[in-house]
Design a protein around this motif. Structure first.
Motif, mmCIF file in Angstrom:
data_model
loop_
_atom_site.group_PDB
_atom_site.id
_atom_site.type_symbol
_atom_site.label_atom_id
_atom_site.label_comp_id
_atom_site.label_asym_id
_atom_site.label_seq_id
_atom_site.Cartn_x
_atom_site.Cartn_y
_atom_site.Cartn_z
ATOM 1 N N VAL A 13 0.817 -1.224 0.000
ATOM 2 C CA VAL A 13 0.000 0.000 0.000
ATOM 3 C C VAL A 13 0.853 1.277 0.000
ATOM 4 O O VAL A 13 0.539 2.225 -0.718
ATOM 5 C CB VAL A 13 -0.983 -0.006 1.201
ATOM 6 N N PRO A 14 1.979 1.337 0.761
ATOM 7 C CA PRO A 14 2.718 2.604 0.826
ATOM 8 C C PRO A 14 3.273 3.069 -0.517
ATOM 9 O O PRO A 14 3.672 4.232 -0.646
ATOM 10 C CB PRO A 14 3.866 2.298 1.793
ATOM 11 N N SER A 15 3.352 2.183 -1.521
ATOM 12 C CA SER A 15 3.882 2.643 -2.817
ATOM 13 C C SER A 15 2.900 2.373 -3.954
ATOM 14 O O SER A 15 3.245 2.561 -5.119
ATOM 15 C CB SER A 15 5.219 1.956 -3.111
ATOM 16 N N ALA A 16 1.690 1.948 -3.633
ATOM 17 C CA ALA A 16 0.778 1.525 -4.710
ATOM 18 C C ALA A 16 0.159 2.701 -5.464
ATOM 19 O O ALA A 16 -0.230 3.702 -4.876
ATOM 20 C CB ALA A 16 -0.325 0.647 -4.130
ATOM 21 N N SER A 17 0.109 2.566 -6.770
ATOM 22 C CA SER A 17 -0.590 3.527 -7.625
ATOM 23 C C SER A 17 -1.366 2.720 -8.654
ATOM 24 O O SER A 17 -0.770 2.076 -9.514
ATOM 25 C CB SER A 17 0.407 4.448 -8.335
ATOM 26 N N CYS A 18 -2.691 2.748 -8.562
ATOM 27 C CA CYS A 18 -3.518 1.971 -9.501
ATOM 28 C C CYS A 18 -3.124 2.301 -10.932
ATOM 29 O O CYS A 18 -2.869 1.423 -11.749
ATOM 30 C CB CYS A 18 -5.003 2.284 -9.394
ATOM 31 N N ILE A 19 -3.078 3.595 -11.227
ATOM 32 C CA ILE A 19 -2.976 4.032 -12.624
ATOM 33 C C ILE A 19 -1.593 3.701 -13.195
ATOM 34 O O ILE A 19 -1.463 3.290 -14.347
ATOM 35 C CB ILE A 19 -3.343 5.538 -12.715
ATOM 36 N N THR A 20 -0.529 3.852 -12.355
ATOM 37 C CA THR A 20 0.824 3.589 -12.859
ATOM 38 C C THR A 20 1.031 2.089 -13.066
ATOM 39 O O THR A 20 1.530 1.660 -14.105
ATOM 40 C CB THR A 20 1.899 4.140 -11.903
ATOM 41 N N CYS A 21 0.654 1.303 -12.063
ATOM 42 C CA CYS A 21 0.851 -0.139 -12.211
ATOM 43 C C CYS A 21 0.041 -0.650 -13.406
ATOM 44 O O CYS A 21 0.529 -1.458 -14.190
ATOM 45 C CB CYS A 21 0.474 -0.884 -10.937
ATOM 46 N N HIS A 22 -1.177 -0.151 -13.559
ATOM 47 C CA HIS A 22 -2.003 -0.638 -14.674
ATOM 48 C C HIS A 22 -1.511 -0.140 -16.032
ATOM 49 O O HIS A 22 -1.797 -0.758 -17.055
ATOM 50 C CB HIS A 22 -3.465 -0.276 -14.445
ATOM 51 N N SER A 23 -0.738 0.962 -16.049
ATOM 52 C CA SER A 23 -0.186 1.408 -17.342
ATOM 53 C C SER A 23 0.811 0.375 -17.860
ATOM 54 O O SER A 23 1.128 0.332 -19.042
ATOM 55 C CB SER A 23 0.490 2.780 -17.207
ATOM 56 N N ARG A 24 1.329 -0.462 -16.960
ATOM 57 C CA ARG A 24 2.294 -1.496 -17.341
ATOM 58 C C ARG A 24 1.639 -2.785 -17.821
ATOM 59 O O ARG A 24 2.330 -3.767 -18.085
ATOM 60 C CB ARG A 24 3.233 -1.788 -16.167
ATOM 61 N N ALA A 25 0.327 -2.794 -17.932
ATOM 62 C CA ALA A 25 -0.339 -3.945 -18.544
ATOM 63 C C ALA A 25 -0.029 -3.888 -20.032
ATOM 64 O O ALA A 25 -0.551 -3.047 -20.755
ATOM 65 C CB ALA A 25 -1.836 -3.871 -18.299
ATOM 66 N N ALA A 26 0.891 -4.756 -20.473
ATOM 67 C CA ALA A 26 1.388 -4.664 -21.844
ATOM 68 C C ALA A 26 1.815 -6.048 -22.313
ATOM 69 O O ALA A 26 2.072 -6.930 -21.488
ATOM 70 C CB ALA A 26 2.581 -3.710 -21.892
ATOM 71 N N VAL A 27 1.872 -6.235 -23.629
ATOM 72 C CA VAL A 27 2.337 -7.523 -24.149
ATOM 73 C C VAL A 27 3.570 -7.349 -25.037
ATOM 74 O O VAL A 27 3.779 -6.302 -25.646
ATOM 75 C CB VAL A 27 1.242 -8.281 -24.949
ATOM 76 N N THR A 28 4.373 -8.389 -25.105
ATOM 77 C CA THR A 28 5.555 -8.413 -25.959
ATOM 78 C C THR A 28 5.139 -8.789 -27.384
ATOM 79 O O THR A 28 3.974 -9.090 -27.643
ATOM 80 C CB THR A 28 6.554 -9.475 -25.467
ATOM 81 N N SER A 29 6.144 -8.832 -28.282
ATOM 82 C CA SER A 29 5.859 -9.216 -29.675
ATOM 83 C C SER A 29 5.312 -10.641 -29.753
ATOM 84 O O SER A 29 4.686 -11.016 -30.729
ATOM 85 C CB SER A 29 7.130 -9.099 -30.516
ATOM 86 N N LEU A 30 5.555 -11.439 -28.705
ATOM 87 C CA LEU A 30 5.043 -12.821 -28.699
ATOM 88 C C LEU A 30 3.678 -12.926 -28.030
ATOM 89 O O LEU A 30 3.174 -14.018 -27.776
ATOM 90 C CB LEU A 30 6.028 -13.752 -27.978
ATOM 91 N N GLY A 31 3.100 -11.775 -27.716
ATOM 92 C CA GLY A 31 1.777 -11.785 -27.089
ATOM 93 C C GLY A 31 1.815 -12.200 -25.637
ATOM 94 O O GLY A 31 0.809 -12.541 -25.041
ATOM 95 N N LYS A 32 3.038 -12.157 -25.056
ATOM 96 C CA LYS A 32 3.193 -12.567 -23.651
ATOM 97 C C LYS A 32 3.186 -11.349 -22.738
ATOM 98 O O LYS A 32 3.444 -10.230 -23.177
ATOM 99 C CB LYS A 32 4.541 -13.300 -23.479
ATOM 100 N N ASP A 33 2.964 -11.598 -21.461
ATOM 101 C CA ASP A 33 2.976 -10.538 -20.456
ATOM 102 C C ASP A 33 4.348 -9.857 -20.446
ATOM 103 O O ASP A 33 5.374 -10.497 -20.232
ATOM 104 C CB ASP A 33 2.693 -11.194 -19.088
ATOM 105 N N ALA A 34 4.374 -8.527 -20.674
ATOM 106 C CA ALA A 34 5.652 -7.818 -20.745
ATOM 107 C C ALA A 34 6.317 -7.712 -19.381
ATOM 108 O O ALA A 34 7.533 -7.644 -19.276
ATOM 109 C CB ALA A 34 5.431 -6.430 -21.339
ATOM 110 N N PHE A 35 5.496 -7.655 -18.326
ATOM 111 C CA PHE A 35 6.034 -7.507 -16.968
ATOM 112 C C PHE A 35 5.423 -8.594 -16.095
ATOM 113 O O PHE A 35 4.468 -8.362 -15.368
ATOM 114 C CB PHE A 35 5.712 -6.110 -16.429
ATOM 115 N N PRO A 36 6.010 -9.800 -16.187
ATOM 116 C CA PRO A 36 5.317 -10.973 -15.666
ATOM 117 C C PRO A 36 4.997 -10.950 -14.179
ATOM 118 O O PRO A 36 4.069 -11.599 -13.764
ATOM 119 C CB PRO A 36 6.256 -12.137 -15.981
ATOM 120 N N ILE A 37 5.729 -10.229 -13.346
ATOM 121 C CA ILE A 37 5.253 -10.253 -11.967
ATOM 122 C C ILE A 37 4.382 -9.033 -11.715
ATOM 123 O O ILE A 37 4.491 -8.327 -10.718
ATOM 124 C CB ILE A 37 6.339 -10.434 -10.918
ATOM 125 N N ALA A 38 3.480 -8.823 -12.690
ATOM 126 C CA ALA A 38 2.380 -7.889 -12.501
ATOM 127 C C ALA A 38 2.791 -6.443 -12.308
ATOM 128 O O ALA A 38 2.091 -5.664 -11.694
ATOM 129 C CB ALA A 38 1.525 -8.329 -11.316
#
Ligand code: HEC
Length: 457
Positions: free
Chosen positions: A349-374
């Motif tokens: 909680v002390p460092s959480a930002s909904c909007i920033t963390c969710h901006s990292r929802a992204a996929v690689t060229s292989l359609g995989k999770d770009a940032f696998p530990i969420a």
């Protein structure tokens, strides 16, 4: 003369009746909306009231958060039966498509999942995805996801989305890996042609996503919670609720907590200018305590009434408090804004930002999770303290279960998405240069996509 006047009076009376009673009322309502609309008025005296009505999410975020809450928590028209034969107690969001429906284990592109037209099946709750050290002194953290949840290992979690969001995922093939690879390739091509890919994935304005966390409760605790049964017939009470809405380009973010959650306002306080007095509760020095419930405002009571949150149904929802809402990455001075829920973001909680963390929802060229530990910052020491065990509902929960990670906050970094984009100039200032190589394609803040999409066989 007199007869003529009577005649025309009669005629206008008939006409009045036709207009008032024959024309379907829904048309009149629509006509009224399109006339008033959100256009700026011609008279300056009306400017303020139009702006207040039309620009709610940015200027009155807490009001908008509660409007979303009252909207998604209207009682559902249809209820279902659990395996034990109990009837569910669904709010409308609990009848929407959940993650397991939207993202099948074995996707078949010729058979896309179908929207649950009347009934979705009762809940299949899963364990909250969490980062954990494999050993207490390990350097690495492991990410656990989509494990089955039972009353013994609660809190249990679910994610659901409304039909506009669901349809967008289906129509754009964002529900399986190959579909995501194809999207990445066409984005890359567009970028090479000099087009922007900013709006490449863009959910419709009326998209809403909800995440809910539950603990087991006993029958006599029902009046203190919004309660429901899962498919096995186990009874749960809702203790945390996230809502994201595409009302704003970078989504609108709000999070609600069950009023008696331990540590509800820890570290970042609770802030609600609409629904409760006092509006701001600062964090207590000693973490893991309960916070005073405050007093619900008359404005919130009438909003609940408008949406049919009355009587025993309305009572259930009086046990929730808005922790805060979020519309931007930073404040006007550039300081990162923070928001996290004591249950869903437990431990960071002390460092959480909904909007920033969710901006990292992204996929690689292989359609995989770009940032696998969420999207966490894995190797930075966590902030916060390890708390104690508390009983919530009828479950014992460790609060929090260890300060393990930090979340990114503040402005997103273009280097997360493009190759070689930041260059230091002679003054040591980082210059951001336009770059046409795509590294990771953003999924319009919807984490469920990179997180859950699986390859079609
Ligand atoms: C450190 C990263 C992180 C932070 C901070 C975070 N989330 Fe999420 N969120 C996720 C991940 C990962 C998922 C998907 C996996 C899951 O469901 O647990 C998710 C799922 C969701 C969903 C379901 C729809 C979707 O995008 O998949 C909603 C709604 C949501 N979060 C809202 C919020 C809100 C509101 C906040 C702030 C109070 C927040 N989140 C903070 C990472 C984060």
């Amino acid at each position: 003369m007199r007869i003529k006047a009577l005649f025309s009076f009669g005629l206008s009376l008939i006409f009045f009746f036709i207009i008032t009673f024959i024309k379907p009322p829904i048309d009149l309502a629509n006509a009224a909306i399109s006339q008033v609309g959100c256009k700026l008025p011609t008279q300056s005296s009306a400017l303020l009231s139009v702006l207040q009505k039309c620009v709610v999410p940015e200027n009155n975020p807490d009001q908008f958060a509660w409007e979303l809450f009252a909207f998604v928590n209207q009682a559902a028209r249809f209820q279902e039966k659990t395996k034990q034969g109990q009837s569910t107690n669904n709010a409308i969001w609990e009848t929407w498509a959940d993650d397991p429906l939207t993202f099948p284990e074995k996707p078949d592109p010729s058979q896309p999942p179908q929207w649950p037209e009347k009934l979705s099946s009762p809940k299949q709750l899963r364990l909250r995805s969490k980062v954990e050290k494999s050993q207490p002194d390990a350097d690495f953290i492991e990410f656990q996801k989509n494990q089955a949840c039972t009353p013994e290992n609660a809190p249990c979690e679910e994610v659901r989305r409304n039909k506009p969001a669901f349809n967008y995922i289906m129509n754009n093939d964002l529900w399986y890996t190959q579909g995501l690879t194809a999207k990445f390739q066409s984005a890359q091509k567009a970028l090479l042609k000099g087009e922007s890919v900013q709006d490449f994935i863009k959910f419709p304005l009326d998209s809403i996503e909800v995440k809910g966390d539950w603990v087991p409760i006993t029958e006599n605790q029902k009046s203190e919670f919004h309660w429901n049964y899962d498919e096995k017939g186990d009874l749960y009470g809702l203790i945390a609720m996230h809502i994201s809405s595409k009302a704003l380009p970078n989504w609108f973010w709000a999070t609600f907590e069950w009023v008696d959650n331990y540590g509800r306002c820890d570290y970042i306080g609770c802030h609600d200018l609409f629904g409760v007095v006092p509006h701001n509760l600062p964090s207590k020095q000693a973490i893991n305590q309960q916070y005073s419930p405050g007093k619900i405002t008359p404005e919130l009571v009438s909003l609940f009434k408008e949406h049919g949150l009355t009587e025993s149904w309305g009572q259930e929802w009086q046990h929730y408090r808005l922790k805060g809402s979020m519309t931007d990455f930073t404040d006007s001075t550039g300081q990162p804004l923070l928001l996290g829920n004591s249950i869903t973001e437990q431990g960071f909680v002390p460092s959480a930002s909904c909007i920033t963390c969710h901006s990292r929802a992204a996929v690689t060229s292989l359609g995989k999770d770009a940032f696998p530990i969420a999207g966490f910052r894995p190797f930075l020491p966590g902030v916060g303290e390890t708390g104690s065990k508390q009983t919530v509902g009828s479950a014992e929960i460790q609060f929090p279960n260890g300060p393990l990670t930090q979340s990114y906050s503040g402005s997103p970094d273009p280097n997360w998405f493009y190759r070689g984009i930041s260059v230091q100039n002679s003054a040591g200032v980082v210059d951001v240069q336009a770059e046409e190589i795509l590294k990771n394609l953003q999924m319009d803040f919807v984490w469920a996509i990179p997180f859950n999409a699986k390859p079609a066989p």
